[in-house]
Design an enzyme around this catalytic site. Structure first.
Site, PDB file in Angstrom:
ATOM      1  N   LYS A   1      -5.019 -29.683  37.761  1.00  0.00           N
ATOM      2  CA  LYS A   1      -4.885 -31.155  37.823  1.00  0.00           C
ATOM      3  C   LYS A   1      -3.486 -31.554  38.683  1.00  0.00           C
ATOM      4  CE  LYS A   1      -5.030 -33.307  33.832  1.00  0.00           C
ATOM      5  NZ  LYS A   1      -4.983 -33.741  32.426  1.00  0.00           N
ATOM      6  N   THR A   2      -2.291 -30.833  38.408  1.00  0.00           N
ATOM      7  CA  THR A   2      -0.955 -31.217  38.717  1.00  0.00           C
ATOM      8  C   THR A   2      -0.723 -30.652  40.493  1.00  0.00           C
ATOM      9  OG1 THR A   2      -0.018 -29.237  37.994  1.00  0.00           O
ATOM     10  CG2 THR A   2       0.042 -31.589  36.805  1.00  0.00           C
ATOM     11  N   PHE A   3      -1.963 -29.546  40.928  1.00  0.00           N
ATOM     12  CA  PHE A   3      -1.642 -28.666  41.732  1.00  0.00           C
ATOM     13  C   PHE A   3      -0.226 -27.966  41.780  1.00  0.00           C
ATOM     14  CE2 PHE A   3      -2.989 -27.221  46.352  1.00  0.00           C
ATOM     15  CZ  PHE A   3      -4.275 -27.527  45.592  1.00  0.00           C
ATOM     16  N   THR A   4       0.164 -27.527  40.605  1.00  0.00           N
ATOM     17  CA  THR A   4       1.368 -26.683  40.588  1.00  0.00           C
ATOM     18  C   THR A   4       1.280 -25.747  39.394  1.00  0.00           C
ATOM     19  OG1 THR A   4       2.203 -28.602  38.918  1.00  0.00           O
ATOM     20  CG2 THR A   4       2.992 -28.825  41.065  1.00  0.00           C
TER      21      THR A   4
ATOM     22  N   GLU B   1      -6.430 -23.267  20.416  1.00  0.00           N
ATOM     23  CA  GLU B   1      -5.317 -23.971  21.234  1.00  0.00           C
ATOM     24  C   GLU B   1      -5.465 -25.389  20.514  1.00  0.00           C
ATOM     25  OE1 GLU B   1      -3.884 -23.776  25.483  1.00  0.00           O
ATOM     26  OE2 GLU B   1      -5.611 -25.178  25.669  1.00  0.00           O
TER      27      GLU B   1
ATOM     28  N   HIS C   1     -23.354  -3.474  16.432  1.00  0.00           N
ATOM     29  CA  HIS C   1     -23.109  -2.065  16.566  1.00  0.00           C
ATOM     30  C   HIS C   1     -21.521  -1.991  16.725  1.00  0.00           C
ATOM     31  CE1 HIS C   1     -27.390  -0.907  16.825  1.00  0.00           C
ATOM     32  NE2 HIS C   1     -27.487  -1.928  17.264  1.00  0.00           N
TER      33      HIS C   1
ATOM     34  N   LYS D   1       6.272 -19.898  29.225  1.00  0.00           N
ATOM     35  CA  LYS D   1       6.225 -20.316  30.417  1.00  0.00           C
ATOM     36  C   LYS D   1       7.770 -20.307  31.104  1.00  0.00           C
ATOM     37  CE  LYS D   1       2.298 -23.211  31.057  1.00  0.00           C
ATOM     38  NZ  LYS D   1       1.691 -24.575  31.197  1.00  0.00           N
TER      39      LYS D   1
END
Length: 555
Positions: free
Chosen positions: A220-223, A368, A399, A521
């Protein structure tokens, strides 16, 4: 700015009268309730507790709740709990685009993504339906161009392989859905890269032809660190094959993102950028542009049927009275086991190989969403919240871990899923009938068990007898679909979304943020800079220092 409205007038679920009533019912009868006896007492139990969902295309899914540890009185009290917790008010707030994700001040509006009836749906006074539909039309045009072969790579060849690079919701959903609907695929191959481990991207690229490969970068953020690192490696691989000509990137890369600046900087033509709003949470994003890999794989018409199946469950969830509301009942049973029987886990076992990634997808959806310990009243919960969800396809699971379900010391409520009609009815449907016989037998065995008398009648003696006893009375919900189609899969996912919603509403937690992923993070960035030097590290605890320094020696 987060909204101050927490959508509840209670801080803890334990404050609700129905919670205390259920605690009394558990002590009086719940913990001793024997499902086998309940069937003997009530000939109509199955008819009462089994509910059939009718999809938009007329196909059906049967949800059999009758093997659960409830009777009429307990179920009535569970429904009263839902009323006191104002589950329907929170549900309506979600469907009205209100910012029920109050810690981030956002609407929770994935339901708007599958609004194929195109009714107006508003966020902050703006009807989002035209924008959602415009993205879908863009996806349709792009999908048809690529699938027809009209979209050409830089050498004039058609696309044969699509690689989706994302992580979390940008990966788990598309992976699961493409596997589940593999029967509907034609000749386009799809691959998924998520892990930052270089092995994932390296093994994926190894056998691909750069001239016929299309990359979808889903962020979404491209980060997102993992995604952009993998995307950059893919771009470098592509450039190494084409002589370093950056102008060819636009023919082989598309972006599922809203950050036009970063997308353009990467070299992707913003005409090939597919956006989605911040009211779409990652674990609910397969319905959005993030599902482009799915649409490419199975075709847009099938993708739309997938959306419509989910929309039909949304309609059921909003319009059906609580007593017959299938996702609500599923969520209430989960609360009953978690909070009154102290069940810590929940098993989902699909008796369908196409659904082999379904439990992994549901893990993120459930854990989550509801892995929270602070309520909407901003106090710590004094009760258990999210369960540990796990599962594998059966009959394989029988099994491996089914031993624990049958004879272990823990109560593990289980959902079994089967489609009556196989897409592959080989050997005169022999395989499907064997699969189905296990689906029915496992649920029955978990319920009825086997007592000492039966064990002895089968010839066991002495010390062997207790080892062959099955206590039974282990709860299951059997979910029987007619066939795994795009519409059926959409409905099943939406069912579990609304089960998760119901649990969170009862527990009075925010099921739509995920602050728990942030701390790791932040620390990873700090450690990443430390790994870039040759210096011995001493800034952490002795364990972390020792591990980092050993890694540096061995790398």
């Amino acid at each position: 700015m987060a909204s101050k409205n927490t959508y509840s007038d209670f801080k803890l679920a334990t404050e609700l009268p129905a919670w205390n009533q259920l605690q009394s019912l558990y002590e009086q009868k719940g913990k001793k309730l024997n499902v086998k006896d309940e069937f003997a007492k009530d000939n109509s139990r199955y008819e009462k507790f089994a509910k059939t969902f009718v999809n938009y295309d007329g196909s059906k899914i049967l949800f059999d709740f009758s093997k659960n540890l409830v009777d009429d009185e307990i179920l009535k009290s569970l429904i009263q709990l839902a009323k006191e917790a104002k589950v329907t008010s929170l549900r309506d707030a979600m469907f009205n685009g209100e910012p029920i994700n109050f810690t981030e001040g956002r609407a929770v509006y994935h339901v708007a993504l599958r609004n194929r009836s195109l009714k107006p749906m508003y966020v902050d006074g703006t009807n989002v339906t035209p924008e959602v539909d415009a993205v879908l039309q863009h996806m349709k045009e792009f999908t048809e161009e690529v699938r027809s072969g009209a979209w050409k790579g830089y050498t004039g060849k058609s696309i044969t392989d699509v690689v989706n690079i994302g992580i979390g919701g940008s990966d788990l959903g598309p992976v699961m859905v493409t596997e589940a609907l593999k029967h509907y695929a034609t000749n386009l191959k799809v691959h998924f890269v998520s892990n930052i481990d270089g092995t994932h991207i390296a093994e994926t690229l190894k056998d691909l032809d750069h001239e016929t490969t299309l990359f979808l970068i889903a962020s979404k953020t491209f980060t997102t660190a993992e995604t952009i690192t993998n995307a950059t490696s893919a771009k470098n691989w592509f450039l190494s094959k084409n002589g370093g000509d950056q102008s060819h990137i636009s023919k082989h890369f598309a972006a599922l993102s809203t950050n036009a600046t970063e997308v353009e900087k990467f070299g992707i033509d913003t005409k090939n950028m597919f956006g989605f709003e911040n009211w779409v949470g990652g674990r609910y994003s397969v319905w959005s542009a993030i599902g482009l890999s799915v649409a490419l794989y199975i075709g847009f018409d099938n993708f739309e049927a997938f959306l419509k199946g989910a929309e039909a469950v949304d309609k059921h969830f909003v319009e059906t009275p609580l007593e017959d509301n299938i996702p609500l009942l599923g969520g209430l049973l989960s609360v009953w086991y978690n909070n009154f029987f102290d069940a810590q886990t929940h098993l989902v076992a699909p008796f369908d190989q196409y659904l082999h990634r379904f439990p992994a997808y549901l893990q993120q959806l459930s854990m989550e969403s509801n892995g929270k310990s602070v309520t909407r009243g901003n106090v710590f919960a004094n009760y258990s919240t999210g369960s540990i969800l796990f599962g594998e396809p059966a009959t394989n699971a029988q099994h491996s871990f089914f031993q624990l379900i049958h004879q272990g010391t823990k109560l593990i409520p289980s959902d079994f899923i089967l489609a009556a009609q196989s897409h592959n009815p080989i050997e005169n449907n022999l395989h499907q009938k064997m699969l189905a016989s296990n689906f029915f037998a496992q649920a029955e065995a978990l319920m009825v068990g086997k007592d000492e008398e039966q064990v002895k009648s089968e010839g066991a003696t002495g010390g062997l007898v207790p080892h062959k006893v099955f206590s039974g009375n282990r709860p299951t919900t059997s979910i029987l679909a007619q066939k795994i189609t795009p519409a059926t899969l959409g409905a099943l996912i939406a069912y579990y979304e609304h089960v998760t919603f119901t649990e969170g509403a009862i527990w009075n937690i925010n099921s739509f943020d995920q602050w728990g992923v942030e701390l790791g993070k932040v620390l990873a960035k700090v450690i990443g800079s430390e790994l870039a030097t040759d210096n011995k590290i001493s800034s952490h605890d002795s364990s972390t220092n020792g591990l980092i320094n050993q890694f540096k020696e061995w790398i």
